[in-house]
Design a protein around this motif. Structure first.
Motif, PDB file in Angstrom:
ATOM      1  N   GLN A 128       0.823  -1.211   0.000  1.00  0.00           N
ATOM      2  CA  GLN A 128       0.000   0.000   0.000  1.00  0.00           C
ATOM      3  C   GLN A 128       0.858   1.263   0.000  1.00  0.00           C
ATOM      4  OE1 GLN A 128      -2.130  -1.044   3.602  1.00  0.00           O
ATOM      5  NE2 GLN A 128      -4.003  -1.362   2.443  1.00  0.00           N
ATOM      6  N   ASP A 129       0.739   2.025  -1.063  1.00  0.00           N
ATOM      7  CA  ASP A 129       1.494   3.274  -1.159  1.00  0.00           C
ATOM      8  C   ASP A 129       1.205   4.215  -0.001  1.00  0.00           C
ATOM      9  OD1 ASP A 129       2.624   2.370  -3.408  1.00  0.00           O
ATOM     10  OD2 ASP A 129       1.540   3.636  -4.815  1.00  0.00           O
ATOM     11  N   SER A 130      -0.032   4.218   0.474  1.00  0.00           N
ATOM     12  CA  SER A 130      -0.418   5.149   1.541  1.00  0.00           C
ATOM     13  C   SER A 130       0.290   4.843   2.859  1.00  0.00           C
ATOM     14  CB  SER A 130      -1.930   5.093   1.757  1.00  0.00           C
ATOM     15  OG  SER A 130      -2.311   3.776   2.121  1.00  0.00           O
ATOM     16  N   GLN A 131       0.815   3.621   2.980  1.00  0.00           N
ATOM     17  CA  GLN A 131       1.450   3.202   4.238  1.00  0.00           C
ATOM     18  C   GLN A 131       2.985   3.307   4.211  1.00  0.00           C
ATOM     19  OE1 GLN A 131      -0.324   1.794   7.100  1.00  0.00           O
ATOM     20  NE2 GLN A 131      -1.952   2.848   6.007  1.00  0.00           N
ATOM     21  N   LEU A 132       3.553   3.675   3.070  1.00  0.00           N
ATOM     22  CA  LEU A 132       5.007   3.579   2.899  1.00  0.00           C
ATOM     23  C   LEU A 132       5.806   4.412   3.899  1.00  0.00           C
ATOM     24  CD1 LEU A 132       5.394   3.503  -0.998  1.00  0.00           C
ATOM     25  CD2 LEU A 132       5.543   1.607   0.629  1.00  0.00           C
ATOM     26  N   GLU A 133       5.240   5.546   4.362  1.00  0.00           N
ATOM     27  CA  GLU A 133       5.958   6.426   5.294  1.00  0.00           C
ATOM     28  C   GLU A 133       5.850   5.959   6.749  1.00  0.00           C
ATOM     29  OE1 GLU A 133       7.926   8.880   4.531  1.00  0.00           O
ATOM     30  OE2 GLU A 133       7.508   8.920   2.382  1.00  0.00           O
ATOM     31  N   ARG A 134       5.034   4.947   6.983  1.00  0.00           N
ATOM     32  CA  ARG A 134       4.816   4.469   8.350  1.00  0.00           C
ATOM     33  C   ARG A 134       6.081   3.841   8.909  1.00  0.00           C
ATOM     34  NH1 ARG A 134       0.946  -0.281   8.796  1.00  0.00           N
ATOM     35  NH2 ARG A 134       1.719  -1.117  10.749  1.00  0.00           N
ATOM     36  N   VAL A 135       6.407   4.187  10.167  1.00  0.00           N
ATOM     37  CA  VAL A 135       7.601   3.618  10.803  1.00  0.00           C
ATOM     38  C   VAL A 135       7.325   2.167  11.193  1.00  0.00           C
ATOM     39  CG1 VAL A 135       9.120   3.746  12.827  1.00  0.00           C
ATOM     40  CG2 VAL A 135       8.473   5.831  11.634  1.00  0.00           C
ATOM     41  N   VAL A 136       8.316   1.305  10.955  1.00  0.00           N
ATOM     42  CA  VAL A 136       8.236  -0.089  11.394  1.00  0.00           C
ATOM     43  C   VAL A 136       8.614  -0.092  12.870  1.00  0.00           C
ATOM     44  CG1 VAL A 136       9.137  -2.427  11.075  1.00  0.00           C
ATOM     45  CG2 VAL A 136       8.869  -0.910   9.091  1.00  0.00           C
ATOM     46  N   THR A 137       7.629  -0.190  13.756  1.00  0.00           N
ATOM     47  CA  THR A 137       7.883   0.023  15.191  1.00  0.00           C
ATOM     48  C   THR A 137       8.886  -0.981  15.764  1.00  0.00           C
ATOM     49  OG1 THR A 137       5.884  -1.256  15.641  1.00  0.00           O
ATOM     50  CG2 THR A 137       5.671   1.129  15.686  1.00  0.00           C
ATOM     51  N   GLU A 138       8.971  -2.164  15.152  1.00  0.00           N
ATOM     52  CA  GLU A 138       9.935  -3.174  15.639  1.00  0.00           C
ATOM     53  C   GLU A 138      11.361  -2.885  15.187  1.00  0.00           C
ATOM     54  OE1 GLU A 138       5.880  -4.856  15.523  1.00  0.00           O
ATOM     55  OE2 GLU A 138       7.097  -3.731  14.086  1.00  0.00           O
ATOM     56  N   LEU A 139      11.529  -2.013  14.172  1.00  0.00           N
ATOM     57  CA  LEU A 139      12.864  -1.755  13.613  1.00  0.00           C
ATOM     58  C   LEU A 139      13.086  -0.258  13.354  1.00  0.00           C
ATOM     59  CD1 LEU A 139      12.974  -4.625  10.943  1.00  0.00           C
ATOM     60  CD2 LEU A 139      14.336  -4.537  13.032  1.00  0.00           C
ATOM     61  N   PRO A 140      12.912   0.598  14.361  1.00  0.00           N
ATOM     62  CA  PRO A 140      13.122   2.028  14.113  1.00  0.00           C
ATOM     63  C   PRO A 140      14.583   2.301  13.750  1.00  0.00           C
ATOM     64  CG  PRO A 140      12.997   1.572  16.473  1.00  0.00           C
ATOM     65  CD  PRO A 140      12.664   0.289  15.762  1.00  0.00           C
ATOM     66  N   PRO A 141      14.905   3.300  12.907  1.00  0.00           N
ATOM     67  CA  PRO A 141      13.993   4.290  12.331  1.00  0.00           C
ATOM     68  C   PRO A 141      13.486   3.886  10.940  1.00  0.00           C
ATOM     69  CG  PRO A 141      16.226   4.931  11.830  1.00  0.00           C
ATOM     70  CD  PRO A 141      16.316   3.614  12.546  1.00  0.00           C
ATOM     71  N   LEU A 142      13.501   2.589  10.612  1.00  0.00           N
ATOM     72  CA  LEU A 142      13.064   2.173   9.278  1.00  0.00           C
ATOM     73  C   LEU A 142      11.573   2.417   9.102  1.00  0.00           C
ATOM     74  CD1 LEU A 142      14.928  -1.238   8.724  1.00  0.00           C
ATOM     75  CD2 LEU A 142      15.669   1.059   8.098  1.00  0.00           C
ATOM     76  N   ARG A 143      11.219   2.913   7.907  1.00  0.00           N
ATOM     77  CA  ARG A 143       9.827   3.011   7.502  1.00  0.00           C
ATOM     78  C   ARG A 143       9.527   1.825   6.584  1.00  0.00           C
ATOM     79  NH1 ARG A 143      11.387   8.579   4.876  1.00  0.00           N
ATOM     80  NH2 ARG A 143      12.973   7.076   4.238  1.00  0.00           N
ATOM     81  N   ILE A 144       8.266   1.614   6.272  1.00  0.00           N
ATOM     82  CA  ILE A 144       7.910   0.495   5.381  1.00  0.00           C
ATOM     83  C   ILE A 144       8.664   0.635   4.060  1.00  0.00           C
ATOM     84  CG2 ILE A 144       6.031  -0.514   4.019  1.00  0.00           C
ATOM     85  CD1 ILE A 144       4.192  -0.078   6.421  1.00  0.00           C
ATOM     86  N   LYS A 145       8.809   1.861   3.550  1.00  0.00           N
ATOM     87  CA  LYS A 145       9.496   2.077   2.277  1.00  0.00           C
ATOM     88  C   LYS A 145      11.000   1.762   2.347  1.00  0.00           C
ATOM     89  CE  LYS A 145      10.196   6.581   1.149  1.00  0.00           C
ATOM     90  NZ  LYS A 145       9.845   8.011   0.970  1.00  0.00           N
ATOM     91  N   ASP A 146      11.556   1.608   3.569  1.00  0.00           N
ATOM     92  CA  ASP A 146      12.986   1.309   3.720  1.00  0.00           C
ATOM     93  C   ASP A 146      13.262  -0.190   3.857  1.00  0.00           C
ATOM     94  OD1 ASP A 146      13.571   4.116   3.883  1.00  0.00           O
ATOM     95  OD2 ASP A 146      12.923   4.083   5.972  1.00  0.00           O
ATOM     96  N   LEU A 147      12.219  -1.016   3.888  1.00  0.00           N
ATOM     97  CA  LEU A 147      12.445  -2.459   4.037  1.00  0.00           C
ATOM     98  C   LEU A 147      13.138  -3.007   2.791  1.00  0.00           C
ATOM     99  CD1 LEU A 147       9.085  -3.533   5.747  1.00  0.00           C
ATOM    100  CD2 LEU A 147      11.363  -3.313   6.798  1.00  0.00           C
ATOM    101  N   PRO A 148      14.039  -3.997   2.980  1.00  0.00           N
ATOM    102  CA  PRO A 148      14.902  -4.444   1.873  1.00  0.00           C
ATOM    103  C   PRO A 148      14.206  -5.355   0.878  1.00  0.00           C
ATOM    104  CG  PRO A 148      15.403  -5.694   3.850  1.00  0.00           C
ATOM    105  CD  PRO A 148      14.380  -4.677   4.245  1.00  0.00           C
ATOM    106  N   VAL A 149      13.361  -4.756   0.045  1.00  0.00           N
ATOM    107  CA  VAL A 149      12.636  -5.535  -0.962  1.00  0.00           C
ATOM    108  C   VAL A 149      13.231  -5.276  -2.346  1.00  0.00           C
ATOM    109  CG1 VAL A 149      10.511  -5.542   0.380  1.00  0.00           C
ATOM    110  CG2 VAL A 149      10.902  -3.724  -1.283  1.00  0.00           C
ATOM    111  N   ILE A 150      12.821  -6.102  -3.316  1.00  0.00           N
ATOM    112  CA  ILE A 150      13.185  -5.880  -4.713  1.00  0.00           C
ATOM    113  C   ILE A 150      11.887  -5.495  -5.423  1.00  0.00           C
ATOM    114  CG2 ILE A 150      14.064  -6.950  -6.834  1.00  0.00           C
ATOM    115  CD1 ILE A 150      15.902  -8.632  -5.086  1.00  0.00           C
TER     116      ILE A 150
END
Length: 449
Positions: A156-178
């Motif tokens: 979900q594009d609308s959620q990309l800026e959300r912080v991953v609370t288990e791995l701060p300061p990573l946001r959903i958009k920073d997760l290591p995907v391809i």
């Protein structure tokens, strides 16, 4: 120590992509300097040049890949093929080597997860070499949890800026995907790689503790019994050897004409690709910044382009020598040059570490996988760079360059970069953390007998 290791043979098996082969060969040199004999097993695809490393023994195995398959365009497919097509040839080669002389252990790239079961079948210890950093590796270990919590797959594009609370300061958009890969296959590949590393006799990282202490703590919590050896930065510990890549040395003579800390060095590694629109925005952003720049535009960087034909007519001439474009550059030499003031990078681990080691602030433009994690850490945790947040629009490029090169925020970033460089320099000297970890690794290998 060298007397004890003399004659002890290690077998190393690098993944045949440049960002994996080069650090594995640096590791081989480091272990050779400790007295070990080294055999490199390598695939026919992208094989290293043995003449550059006459002190190693090389054994080639067939990889069964067609010309179409042997391409990093679909990286998940390529990794999956390696892990099926290389199994039998690797087994045969390993069996032959073990019949010739004793081998202390196998050190294989983490992507070659099949080597764990092969090593076990020969009762041969296997140590993993993870070519990324501990920070991003620690995130990969959390993939099952991230899926359980609904962060993966990233949709979900609308959620990309959300912080991953288990791995701060990573946001959903920073997760290591391809981004363009099959998320299910990628998830499965990552989980099996992590499982096989956890079953190994230890994991080596090309990093140092002062940089990635947080990643190390996370790893110890996740895998309390796994031995972790952060023994980098490799390229600072062993003498530089000739490279099989053809670099354009004209960039060094050009850099010699520029003022100290004035040049933006731009390079996006060996795999990343950009669109024609991005290419033009980067070109105009660099031109409009009024800062000298050295830009690596490798063949294949721009989709659908041979090289520079997309640049507007007279673009370079109008810069009056302020810009220099090459197909490839001797990166470590460039980053160490006194005229370099910033490194605009894709944040591959090798590039990030090389920048850290020279105290060069970064401009971050990650493309995929661990690069996304590293860009966030560079900008928000280590605070040694700035990250583009809204794509590569020429106005943001110009503003970011100015902030880093001319403003107070840039000065502070530069100061932190230089302090981290000093910590890197201390790590591999006698008594430093990497120096001690390397001794620990040697003792661990010797304990296998």
């Amino acid at each position: 120590m060298e007397q004890i290791t003399k004659g002890k043979r290690l077998i190393l098996f690098p993944l045949p992509l440049e960002g994996h082969i080069n650090p594995m060969l640096q590791l081989a040199n480091l272990l050779h300097s400790k007295g070990f004999s080294i055999t490199i097993i390598h695939t026919q695809f992208n094989s290293p040049n043995p003449s550059i490393h006459p002190h190693f023994t090389f054994r080639s195995i067939p990889d069964g890949l067609s010309e179409t398959e042997a391409s990093p365009k679909d990286i998940i497919l390529l990794f999956s093929l390696f892990n099926t097509e290389c199994v039998e040839p690797f087994k045969l080669c390993l069996s032959s080597l073990l019949s010739e002389e004793p081998v202390a252990c196998l050190i294989s790239d983490s992507i070659f997860h099949f080597t764990q079961s092969v090593a076990e079948s020969f009762k041969l210890p296997r140590i993993v070499f993870e070519t990324g950093g501990m920070t991003s590796y620690a995130v990969f270990t959390q993939f099952p949890l991230l899926r359980e919590k609904g962060y993966l797959p990233v949709m979900q594009d609308s959620q990309l800026e959300r912080v991953v609370t288990e791995l701060p300061p990573l946001r959903i958009k920073d997760l290591p995907v391809i981004p363009k890969g099959d998320p299910e296959k990628y998830f499965e590949l990552c989980v099996v790689i992590m499982t096989k590393i956890a079953a190994s006799d230890g994991v080596i990282f090309n990093t140092f503790r002062d940089l990635e202490e947080q990643g190390l703590v996370t790893l110890h919590k996740q895998y309390p019994n796994l031995l972790v050896f952060p023994i980098g930065p490799f390229h600072k510990c062993v003498p530089e050897e000739a490279s099989s890549s053809i670099s354009d040395q004209s960039c060094i003579s050009w850099l010699n004409t520029r003022a100290p800390k004035s040049v933006i060095y731009v390079s996006f590694g060996t795999i990343a690709a950009i669109t024609e629109a991005q290419f033009l925005e980067i070109a105009w952003g660099l031109a409009n910044s009024n800062q000298p720049f050295l830009w690596v535009v490798r063949l294949g960087l721009v989709h659908g382009s041979d090289w520079l034909e997309q640049l507007p007519s007279g673009f370079l001439e109008n810069l009056n020598g302020r810009g220099h474009i090459v197909k490839w550059a001797p990166q470590k030499e460039v980053l160490a040059h006194p005229s370099i003031g910033a490194f605009w990078t894709h944040n591959g681990w090798n590039s990030t570490l090389e920048s850290v080691c020279e105290g060069v602030p970064m401009i971050c433009m990650p493309c995929f996988s661990d690069q996304l994690v590293l860009a966030r850490y560079v900008s928000k945790v280590w605070k040694i760079g700035l990250q583009f947040e809204n794509g590569t629009e020429r106005g943001e490029i110009e503003e970011t360059i100015r902030k880093l090169m001319e403003e107070k925020e840039g000065e502070d970033i530069r100061d932190r970069s230089l302090k981290l460089m000093e910590k890197a320099n201390v790590s591999f000297k006698p008594g430093g953390s990497s120096y001690q970890c390397l001794d620990g690794l040697v003792k661990h290998i010797l304990s296998f007998e």
